[in-house]
Scaffold this motif. Structure first.
Motif, PDB file in Angstrom:
ATOM      1  N   UNK A 187       0.825  -1.209   0.000  1.00 14.27           N
ATOM      2  CA  UNK A 187       0.000   0.000   0.000  1.00 14.27           C
ATOM      3  C   UNK A 187       0.860   1.259   0.000  1.00 14.27           C
ATOM      4  N   UNK A 188       1.956   1.227   0.752  1.00 14.91           N
ATOM      5  CA  UNK A 188       2.849   2.376   0.805  1.00 14.91           C
ATOM      6  C   UNK A 188       3.629   2.527  -0.497  1.00 14.91           C
ATOM      7  N   UNK A 189       3.989   1.397  -1.096  1.00 15.54           N
ATOM      8  CA  UNK A 189       4.735   1.454  -2.339  1.00 15.54           C
ATOM      9  C   UNK A 189       3.893   2.027  -3.483  1.00 15.54           C
ATOM     10  N   UNK A 190       2.626   1.624  -3.531  1.00 21.41           N
ATOM     11  CA  UNK A 190       1.743   2.102  -4.596  1.00 21.41           C
ATOM     12  C   UNK A 190       1.127   3.455  -4.257  1.00 21.41           C
ATOM     13  N   UNK A 191       1.059   3.770  -2.958  1.00 20.38           N
ATOM     14  CA  UNK A 191       0.442   5.022  -2.526  1.00 20.38           C
ATOM     15  C   UNK A 191      -0.975   4.788  -2.050  1.00 20.38           C
ATOM     16  N   UNK A 192      -1.168   4.905  -0.729  1.00 13.17           N
ATOM     17  CA  UNK A 192      -2.489   4.621  -0.149  1.00 13.17           C
ATOM     18  C   UNK A 192      -3.561   5.532  -0.738  1.00 13.17           C
ATOM     19  N   UNK A 193      -3.252   6.810  -0.867  1.00 12.10           N
ATOM     20  CA  UNK A 193      -4.224   7.735  -1.436  1.00 12.10           C
ATOM     21  C   UNK A 193      -4.565   7.413  -2.877  1.00 12.10           C
ATOM     22  N   UNK A 194      -3.543   6.989  -3.629  1.00 15.27           N
ATOM     23  CA  UNK A 194      -3.776   6.619  -5.028  1.00 15.27           C
ATOM     24  C   UNK A 194      -4.708   5.419  -5.121  1.00 15.27           C
ATOM     25  N   UNK A 195      -4.487   4.438  -4.250  1.00 20.33           N
ATOM     26  CA  UNK A 195      -5.329   3.243  -4.245  1.00 20.33           C
ATOM     27  C   UNK A 195      -6.784   3.585  -3.913  1.00 20.33           C
ATOM     28  N   UNK A 196      -6.976   4.419  -2.902  1.00 24.23           N
ATOM     29  CA  UNK A 196      -8.333   4.753  -2.465  1.00 24.23           C
ATOM     30  C   UNK A 196      -9.106   5.524  -3.531  1.00 24.23           C
ATOM     31  N   UNK A 197      -8.404   6.267  -4.353  1.00 27.18           N
ATOM     32  CA  UNK A 197      -9.076   7.129  -5.323  1.00 27.18           C
ATOM     33  C   UNK A 197      -9.108   6.565  -6.740  1.00 27.18           C
ATOM     34  N   UNK A 198      -8.901   5.272  -6.874  1.00 19.70           N
ATOM     35  CA  UNK A 198      -8.896   4.680  -8.210  1.00 19.70           C
ATOM     36  C   UNK A 198     -10.243   4.793  -8.920  1.00 19.70           C
ATOM     37  N   UNK A 199     -11.327   4.869  -8.163  1.00 20.12           N
ATOM     38  CA  UNK A 199     -12.638   4.981  -8.798  1.00 20.12           C
ATOM     39  C   UNK A 199     -12.830   6.343  -9.472  1.00 20.12           C
ATOM     40  N   UNK A 200     -11.990   7.315  -9.106  1.00 18.92           N
ATOM     41  CA  UNK A 200     -12.092   8.643  -9.715  1.00 18.92           C
ATOM     42  C   UNK A 200     -11.419   8.696 -11.080  1.00 18.92           C
ATOM     43  N   UNK A 201     -10.577   7.723 -11.363  1.00 21.54           N
ATOM     44  CA  UNK A 201      -9.787   7.749 -12.595  1.00 21.54           C
ATOM     45  C   UNK A 201     -10.457   6.944 -13.707  1.00 21.54           C
ATOM     46  N   UNK A 202     -10.133   7.346 -14.920  1.00 22.25           N
ATOM     47  CA  UNK A 202     -10.553   6.556 -16.086  1.00 22.25           C
ATOM     48  C   UNK A 202      -9.337   6.359 -16.974  1.00 22.25           C
ATOM     49  N   UNK A 203      -8.293   5.796 -16.353  1.00 18.52           N
ATOM     50  CA  UNK A 203      -7.009   5.656 -17.029  1.00 18.52           C
ATOM     51  C   UNK A 203      -7.038   4.562 -18.093  1.00 18.52           C
ATOM     52  N   UNK A 204      -6.264   4.771 -19.122  1.00 17.53           N
ATOM     53  CA  UNK A 204      -6.042   3.713 -20.103  1.00 17.53           C
ATOM     54  C   UNK A 204      -4.696   3.036 -19.867  1.00 17.53           C
ATOM     55  N   UNK A 205      -3.939   3.513 -18.863  1.00 19.88           N
ATOM     56  CA  UNK A 205      -2.650   2.911 -18.525  1.00 19.88           C
ATOM     57  C   UNK A 205      -2.416   3.038 -17.020  1.00 19.88           C
ATOM     58  N   UNK A 206      -3.017   2.123 -16.258  1.00 16.05           N
ATOM     59  CA  UNK A 206      -2.882   2.166 -14.805  1.00 16.05           C
ATOM     60  C   UNK A 206      -1.452   1.905 -14.349  1.00 16.05           C
ATOM     61  N   UNK A 207      -0.705   1.139 -15.098  1.00 20.42           N
ATOM     62  CA  UNK A 207       0.664   0.824 -14.697  1.00 20.42           C
ATOM     63  C   UNK A 207       1.499   2.101 -14.589  1.00 20.42           C
ATOM     64  N   UNK A 208       1.329   3.006 -15.520  1.00 20.47           N
ATOM     65  CA  UNK A 208       2.075   4.262 -15.484  1.00 20.47           C
ATOM     66  C   UNK A 208       1.631   5.150 -14.326  1.00 20.47           C
ATOM     67  N   UNK A 209       0.376   5.024 -13.923  1.00 19.94           N
ATOM     68  CA  UNK A 209      -0.109   5.808 -12.794  1.00 19.94           C
ATOM     69  C   UNK A 209       0.576   5.377 -11.500  1.00 19.94           C
ATOM     70  N   UNK A 210       0.693   4.084 -11.312  1.00 18.90           N
ATOM     71  CA  UNK A 210       1.294   3.568 -10.085  1.00 18.90           C
ATOM     72  C   UNK A 210       2.833   3.624 -10.134  1.00 18.90           C
ATOM     73  N   UNK A 211       3.410   3.460 -11.306  1.00 22.42           N
ATOM     74  CA  UNK A 211       4.870   3.397 -11.437  1.00 22.42           C
ATOM     75  C   UNK A 211       5.309   4.466 -12.438  1.00 22.42           C
ATOM     76  N   UNK A 212       5.379   5.690 -11.949  1.00 20.19           N
ATOM     77  CA  UNK A 212       5.631   6.848 -12.807  1.00 20.19           C
ATOM     78  C   UNK A 212       7.089   6.950 -13.251  1.00 20.19           C
TER      79      UNK A 212
END
Length: 531
Positions: A322-347
């Motif tokens: 959770x800390x590696x991916x970002x707790x806030x990022x995980x909680x707010x995934x429903x707000x996103x409509x990404x076509x590339x989630x991998x880049x969101x988590x691993x910038x």
């Protein structure tokens, strides 16, 4: 007397004229109803109507008895339904409560009526239902080849002046069927005094799961009459079957009682300890896209129960990832409509590879390429490397053979089929490494995976039923087990992204429960009125 016979005939004709057409053709839904009365005036009832071009309301009922008295109650129920339709009432529990009051004031408890009520949102696939002492409806899930019983109790209509009914919710996918009926089908007896029964009924429904509805209807009646040894029934018989064949879109018609969507979608968190102490039904008013279950270390025993309530976002409270991916990022995934989630988590990955498939034969080459590439990274835990390759194999196989499906959700290709991808078909693999975290993402252009299917696969496997003959679906379960965190994001009929993350610095434990989130973007904001 002749006069009495004429009045009975007129009553029967009037009752038939009150019924909706047996051929059901509504936006997103099609089906067939059949009613056979044992006397000229029957006590069975069915009705259906649409609200705002989106919600389909279906009712099937049965008055205790038949003849003129039962027919009078049916007419009262029909009048009540007409009024509710004019009010655009679509909530099953409210419909039953209002009708119960009407039947109570009409019959004064001399006659009762059972009824099963459902409401299908043809845009999202949400199915709400309530029951007033009627036989449970069946839901045939085409993608799973599985028959579910919508089990929910309630008092018959007319028992009390004021009755509240419980309402539950599930989801229905394209190609799924809803089957309602009256009790005479299972209670009719042959010459030996043996009832047709639920097992025979369920066998017919499963055997005709992929038949057209007309064939199912005639097949059931033929099986019933053959078993009974007669074509005349001792009680009224009603069969009602509909199929959800397409999603409807917003064409300007809106639910007048729905509140406007907020700019920020609020979250609802349910803690593991609280849920275990209060295992009540999670309110259907809570949008499942916004609901997050915060689990303790071991939660797989809760998955079947949570799955039946549509909970599709489960995060482990204290997992290091959770800390590696970002707790806030995980909680707010429903707000996103990404076509590339991998880049969101691993910038800022230290290493990243991308592969595009043009043929199923590319699978072996790409797996070998990734394997060799990972070997070069000097991963300290070799068991992690083995798990990564195993996960990769399952992901790719699902993308090649599991994702391509027809309009009814049936796979177009058997597992292991050798095929060339179509020119407009996308299947892309992305692999990244950042700070000891391995991310694997597979994207396809089908968008056919649904929350129902995913949750069902997990539930069956944690209950030890996933490897039954003909059930399949082991790949989804294994992908979850092999990951430290799994995320699925689906844009229906457009795209599916499956992202699996593995912590390369820690020992691999395939038996540990892992967090997952299934983001299903059926609409920009799933604003459904549950009031």
């Amino acid at each position: 007397s002749a006069r009495l016979n004429d009045e009975v005939a007129n009553a029967a004709a009037l009752q038939k004229n009150l019924l909706r057409p047996p051929l059901i053709e509504l936006p997103g839904v099609r089906g067939l109803s059949t009613m056979i009365t044992s006397s000229e005036v029957g006590g069975d009832f069915y009705d259906y109507y649409m609200v705002d071009g989106r919600w389909v309301v279906i009712l099937v009922g049965d008055v205790s008895g038949h003849g003129i008295a039962a027919g009078t109650i049916v007419c009262a129920a029909k009048a009540g339904v007409n009024f509710l339709e004019s009010e655009k009432e679509k909530e099953p529990h409210k419909i039953l409560s209002r009708l119960s009051n009407i039947i109570f004031n009409t019959a004064h408890q001399s006659l009762l009526m059972t009824m099963f009520a459902v409401c299908l949102d043809t845009r999202t696939g949400e199915l709400r239902y309530a029951n007033a002492g009627h036989q449970f409806a069946y839901l045939y899930r085409s993608m799973l080849s599985q028959l579910d019983s919508l089990e929910l109790g309630g008092l018959p209509l007319g028992k009390n002046a004021n009755t509240d009914y419980e309402q539950q919710v599930t989801e229905i996918d394209l190609g799924d069927r809803l089957f309602l009926y009256t009790d005479s089908i299972v209670e009719e007896e042959n010459n030996a005094g043996e009832c047709f029964g639920y097992e025979r009924l369920e066998e017919v429904l499963v055997n005709h799961g992929e038949s057209d509805i007309e064939t199912l209807n005639s097949g059931l009646l033929n099986t019933l009459t053959t078993y009974l040894g007669r074509s005349v029934f001792h009680d009224d018989v009603t069969i009602f079957c509909v199929e959800h064949f397409e999603k409807t879109s917003d064409i300007g018609q809106t639910d007048s009682s729905a509140k406007p969507a907020p700019d920020v979608i609020e979250q609802v968190h349910i803690a593991d300890a609280f849920y275990r102490a209060n295992p009540a039904t999670i309110s259907p008013r809570i949008q499942r896209q916004e609901l997050i279950f915060l689990a303790e270390q071991n939660f797989s025993d809760l998955i079947p129960g949570l799955a039946t309530q549509g909970v599709r976002r489960i995060l482990l409270q204290d997992h290091p990832i959770n800390q590696q991916l970002g707790w806030g990022v995980l909680l707010n995934q429903h707000q996103n409509k990404n076509t590339d989630d991998l880049s969101t988590f691993m910038r800022y990955p230290e290493q990243r590879r991308e592969f595009h498939f043009t043929h199923s034969e590319d699978k072996i080459f790409i797996i070998n390429e990734v394997d060799a590439w990972l070997q070069e990274q000097s991963i300290p835990n070799t068991d992690r490397l083995d798990a990564a390759i195993f996960l990769l194999d399952e992901l790719i196989e699902n993308g090649l053979c599991g994702a391509p499906r027809d309009g009814k959700g049936r796979p177009l290709y058997a597992k292991g089929t050798s095929r060339e991808l179509a020119a407009d078909e996308l299947l892309r693999l992305d692999v990244s490494i950042q700070n000891g975290l391995l991310g694997i993402s597979l994207t396809d252009s089908w968008g056919t995976l649904t929350p129902n299917v995913f949750l069902n696969r997990l539930s069956r496997h944690v209950q030890g039923m996933g490897l039954d003959s003909g059930v399949g679906g082991g790949g989804l379960y294994l992908i979850w087990r092999m990951s430290d965190y799994l995320q699925l994001r689906v844009f229906p009929n457009q795209q599916t992204q499956v992202c699996a993350f593995m912590d390369l610095n820690n020992q691999f434990d395939p038996e540990a429960d892992k967090g997952f989130q299934f983001l299903y973007h059926s609409e920009l904001y799933e604003a459904i009125n549950h009031d």
